[in-house]
Design an enzyme around this catalytic site. Structure first.
Site, short mmCIF file in Angstrom:
data_model
loop_
_atom_site.label_atom_id
_atom_site.label_comp_id
_atom_site.label_asym_id
_atom_site.label_seq_id
_atom_site.Cartn_x
_atom_site.Cartn_y
_atom_site.Cartn_z
N HIS A 47 -51.66 -52.48 -3.69
CA HIS A 47 -52.64 -53.42 -3.13
C HIS A 47 -53.80 -52.69 -2.48
O HIS A 47 -54.94 -53.14 -2.53
CB HIS A 47 -51.93 -54.33 -2.12
CG HIS A 47 -52.69 -55.56 -1.77
ND1 HIS A 47 -52.86 -56.59 -2.68
CD2 HIS A 47 -53.33 -55.94 -0.64
CE1 HIS A 47 -53.57 -57.55 -2.10
NE2 HIS A 47 -53.87 -57.18 -0.87
N GLU A 91 -60.85 -62.01 -4.93
CA GLU A 91 -59.66 -61.29 -4.50
C GLU A 91 -58.45 -62.21 -4.61
O GLU A 91 -58.56 -63.43 -4.43
CB GLU A 91 -59.83 -60.82 -3.05
CG GLU A 91 -58.86 -59.75 -2.63
CD GLU A 91 -59.34 -59.03 -1.39
OE1 GLU A 91 -59.78 -57.88 -1.52
OE2 GLU A 91 -59.29 -59.62 -0.30
N HIS A 93 -54.62 -63.71 -3.62
CA HIS A 93 -53.63 -63.91 -2.57
C HIS A 93 -52.43 -64.59 -3.23
O HIS A 93 -51.98 -65.66 -2.82
CB HIS A 93 -54.21 -64.75 -1.42
CG HIS A 93 -53.95 -64.14 -0.08
ND1 HIS A 93 -53.61 -64.86 1.03
CD2 HIS A 93 -53.95 -62.85 0.33
CE1 HIS A 93 -53.44 -64.06 2.06
NE2 HIS A 93 -53.64 -62.83 1.66
N HIS A 95 -49.00 -63.49 -4.05
CA HIS A 95 -47.64 -63.49 -3.50
C HIS A 95 -47.53 -64.35 -2.24
O HIS A 95 -46.61 -65.16 -2.11
CB HIS A 95 -47.17 -62.05 -3.24
CG HIS A 95 -46.88 -61.27 -4.49
ND1 HIS A 95 -47.80 -61.15 -5.52
CD2 HIS A 95 -45.80 -60.56 -4.88
CE1 HIS A 95 -47.27 -60.41 -6.47
NE2 HIS A 95 -46.06 -60.04 -6.12
N ASP A 115 -64.84 -60.58 3.80
CA ASP A 115 -65.39 -59.50 2.98
C ASP A 115 -66.89 -59.67 2.79
O ASP A 115 -67.63 -58.69 2.73
CB ASP A 115 -64.70 -59.49 1.60
CG ASP A 115 -63.34 -58.81 1.63
OD1 ASP A 115 -63.12 -57.95 2.50
OD2 ASP A 115 -62.51 -59.13 0.77
N GLN A 312 -55.09 -62.73 11.14
CA GLN A 312 -56.38 -63.02 10.53
C GLN A 312 -57.53 -62.99 11.53
O GLN A 312 -57.33 -62.86 12.73
CB GLN A 312 -56.31 -64.40 9.86
CG GLN A 312 -55.32 -64.46 8.72
CD GLN A 312 -55.75 -63.62 7.54
OE1 GLN A 312 -56.68 -63.96 6.82
NE2 GLN A 312 -55.09 -62.49 7.34
N SER A 528 -54.23 -57.05 -8.91
CA SER A 528 -52.95 -57.57 -8.42
C SER A 528 -51.90 -57.32 -9.49
O SER A 528 -51.93 -57.94 -10.55
CB SER A 528 -53.07 -59.08 -8.12
OG SER A 528 -51.80 -59.61 -7.76
#
EC number: 6.3.5.3
Length: 723
Positions: A47, A91, A93, A95, A115, A312, A528
């Protein structure tokens, strides 16, 4: 607190192979501490390190006169003229969204927004490309509801319009859904903020929300296959707070006006570890962190937990020392934490101190730029099985098999849960082609699309990779936009299997060739891997996010067909049914080769459409479902019928590339035909819009009947009517 003893089991639990652990011993000359093991695990997983894909990613075209910043930063930056730039990235996410769909998807949105605004850009658009298992699978409806709610809850509260994306269903995603989040923002092209630290002895500042235990080990979890212990991984999913993120955005953009920031990086995967290491490594510096200063929302947190937490809404910044008071005042005004947690140092060291104890002392460059890199063995994908002879099917029955499937039914249930208009600059909402957002206060607009056909990539990774780029290019040109650049999100299975690595290599080769031929460089992205459950991999899914520029909104092609408009196809139709949506949906088989992509024709036909866009009412690219599905979708959106001249299944549902369906008046059609002949562009009249029926050759059905099926099939297939 006593740290655990380093054992083979602990090393394996951190996702490190025995040879990788041996390499750690050689680098540091001793056994690592528990915190150091966690840091190596986080930085050396797929990752963060891209260790299986880096060799091939280097082959992609990433430059061009329009590119200000390519891959390697938080997001790509592309010039759009007038001193402005668009900043964007996609990007995954995946999993986290399978384990905890609402929070996994929500924090995927939050991470991609950070980002973008880390670079100094105000977010103006989001998209999401979603892949789920079979509708009848016991987890699918739960995942769809949770993911869509999570995306909507975060994006709506933050205040960014969601303008597009994809939703697909296939059995290969039963145990591993994909959530690929895209965000784009606007910045002044001379005020882009980067992540490389500079200067020795500069303060390293923690910004934003407090650190908790949520997400500890998240990056390592995202680099592993799933098995039957999946429910135990729920604590590794982060929890998001969009209001805090909105405050963080405003505080960062305000701070960026004060000439205070040397470098800035969001805390995403591997949290404080990855952000600090990347800033130091890019600047050729070391970093010292004193964890006692880290704002914490939980008690008795260890160094290991603080370094690997993925809480976060947090950022890390290297600050000009004389600006500390001014910067602190801004963040306190927004009720956000501001804490000096360390400093840059001249030595190549990553030094972590907690409670007056050194918890980690590692050579910083070995964690990032010198991380392991593999040239994994790969085998080319064998040629796909030949297409069997297909049973006879009537054209309208074939259309019903598509529009009655959640893959091709109307997706209003999804995007009606998203705020598509916040900011008041959305020109074209989701539903038909690329989303379009005005550059505030101007006549310019940006167009956004995300595309891939995983069936194609599995059958022929090289052509499937080319096609994903070509379809993104077509979706942008179809609305009158000049394609500028792309971001890629490469979702694949286990790269340690040569056949899976072969899919990745083939797709990257195809993507690279298409991007080069179309002057459509890749400026950011994400890989990924290990998207497998109990050893079964997903369809290879290299999602391409495309961004285009409409220099003047007068050039936007975004109308609807009018009564009596002619239907014309730009590009050559051969009737390719291999790996088509029709064959998959009507007959339940995936056979034949993927359609081959003629990149010269793609460019020629796209440029022709852009040059003559004023002659057409609307244009759409032809892809999944071919001419028949595209004509129905345009007609249904306009509340009109459509009559296509052909009743031949291959002509109607073939998925030949480099094609567009356009609608225009008789008078304009004559001009278009003349221009196409002069340009050497294939153009064929295929039918007419109007009336109240959909007719293919002599086979017809009322528009109202088909529309009802089209607008209800998604909810019905997933039992979402009462959701």
């Amino acid at each position: 607190m006593n740290e655990p003893q380093i054992t083979e089991e602990l090393i394996a639990a951190h996702g490190l192979k025995p040879d990788e652990y041996q390499r750690i011993l050689e680098i540091i000359g001793r056994e690592p501490s528990f915190t150091e093991l966690g840091i190596f695990s986080a930085m050396w997983n797929e990752h963060c390190s891209y260790k299986s894909s880096k060799k091939w990613l280097r082959t992609l075209p990433t430059t061009g006169p329009q590119v200000i910043c390519g891959p390697g930063e938080n997001a790509g930056v592309v010039d759009i003229g007038d001193g402005q730039a668009v900043v964007f990235k996609m990007e995954s996410h995946n999993h986290p969204s399978y384990i905890e769909p609402h929070q996994g998807a929500a924090t995927g949105v939050g991470g991609i927004l950070r980002d973008v605004f880390t670079m100094g850009a105000r977010p103006i658009a989001a998209m999401d490309a979603l892949s789920f298992g079979r509708p009848e699978h016991p987890k699918t409806a739960h995942l769809v509801k949770g993911v869509v709610e999570g995306i909507g809850a975060y994006g709506n509260a933050f205040g960014v319009p969601n303008v597009g994306g994809e939703v697909r269903f296939h059995r290969s995603y039963d145990g591993n859904c994909l959530v690929n989040a895209f965000a784009a923002g606007l910045a002044d092209s001379d005020k882009i903020f980067y992540s490389a630290a500079s200067g020795v002895g500069m303060p390293v500042v923690y910004l934003g929300a407090k650190t908790g235990r949520d997400g500890v080990g998240g990056a390592t979890m995202a680099s592993a296959e799933f098995d039957d212990t999946i429910e135990e991984k729920r604590p590794t999913v982060q929890v998001g707070d969009p209001f805090t993120e909105k405050c963080l955005l405003e505080a960062c953009l305000e701070l960026m006006q004060t000439d205070s920031v040397i470098s800035i990086q969001d805390m995403g995967a591997a949290g404080l570890t990855c952000s600090a290491v990347e800033m130091g490594d890019k600047g050729g510096l070391g970093i010292k962190l004193v964890l006692d200063a880290v704002p914490q929302r939980e008690t008795n947190m260890t160094a290991y937990e603080m370094m690997l937490s993925e809480s976060q809404e947090r950022m890390l910044m290297v600050l000009k020392p004389e600006k500390e008071a001014e910067a602190r005042a801004i963040f306190e005004k927004w009720d956000l934490d501001f804490a000096i947690v360390g400093e840059t140092i001249a030595e190549d060291r990553f030094l972590i101190v907690h409670g007056n104890e050194v918890k980690a002392d590692l050579p910083l460059s070995k964690l990032s730029s010198s991380a392991p890199e593999y040239d994994r063995p790969w085998t080319p994908t064998p040629a796909a099985a030949e297409m069997p002879a297909l049973p006879a099917i009537a054209p309208i029955a074939a259309l019903k098999s598509l529009i009655g499937s959640p893959n091709h039914a109307h997706k209003g249930w999804v995007w009606e849960q998203y705020d598509t208009q916040v900011g008041a600059d959305t020109v074209r909402r989701p539903g038909l082609g690329a989303g379009v957002v005005r550059v505030h206060g101007t006549q310019k607009a940006l167009a956004f699309t995300s595309d891939v056909t995983p069936r194609y990539v599995k059958a022929n990774p090289y052509e499937g990779g080319k096609q994903a780029v070509a379809e993104a290019y077509r979706n942008l040109t179809a609305c009158g936009a000049l394609p500028l650049a792309t971001t890629d999100n490469l979702n694949f299975g286990n790269p340690e299997k040569p056949e899976i690595m072969g899919q990745l290599v083939g797709a990257i080769k195809g993507i690279g060739e298409a991007c080069a031929a179309l002057d459509f460089p890749i400026v950011s992205g994400n890989v990924s891997l290990y998207n497998e459950t109990d050893g079964k991999g997903i369809l290879p899914t290299p999602t391409i996010g495309g961004v285009g520029l409409i220099a003047d909104l007068d050039d936007l092609i975004a109308g609807l067909p009018a009564e009596g408009d002619l239907a014309l196809v730009i590009g050559e139709t051969r009737g390719h049914l291999g790996q088509s949506a029709l064959v998959a949906e009507a007959f339940g088989i995936e056979a034949g080769d993927a359609p081959h992509v003629d990149l010269t024709a793609e460019r020629r036909n796209g440029e022709f459409l852009r040059a003559h866009g004023k002659l057409v009412s609307v244009a759409t690219d032809l892809s999944d479902g071919g001419l028949a599905l595209a004509a129905f979708e345009l007609a249904e959106a306009a509340g009109l019928g459509v009559t296509l001249d052909s009743a031949e299944i291959a002509q109607l549902f073939g998925e030949d590339q480099a094609r567009y369906l356009v609608a225009c008046s008789e008078e304009n059609a004559a001009q278009l035909v003349e221009a196409a002949q002069a340009a050497g562009v294939p153009l064929a009249r295929v039918g007419r819009f109007g009336g109240e029926a959909v007719a293919f050759g002599g086979d017809a059905a009322p528009l109202a009947e088909l529309s009802q099926l089209y607008r209800s099939a998604f909810e019905k297939s997933l039992n979402l009517e009462l959701a």
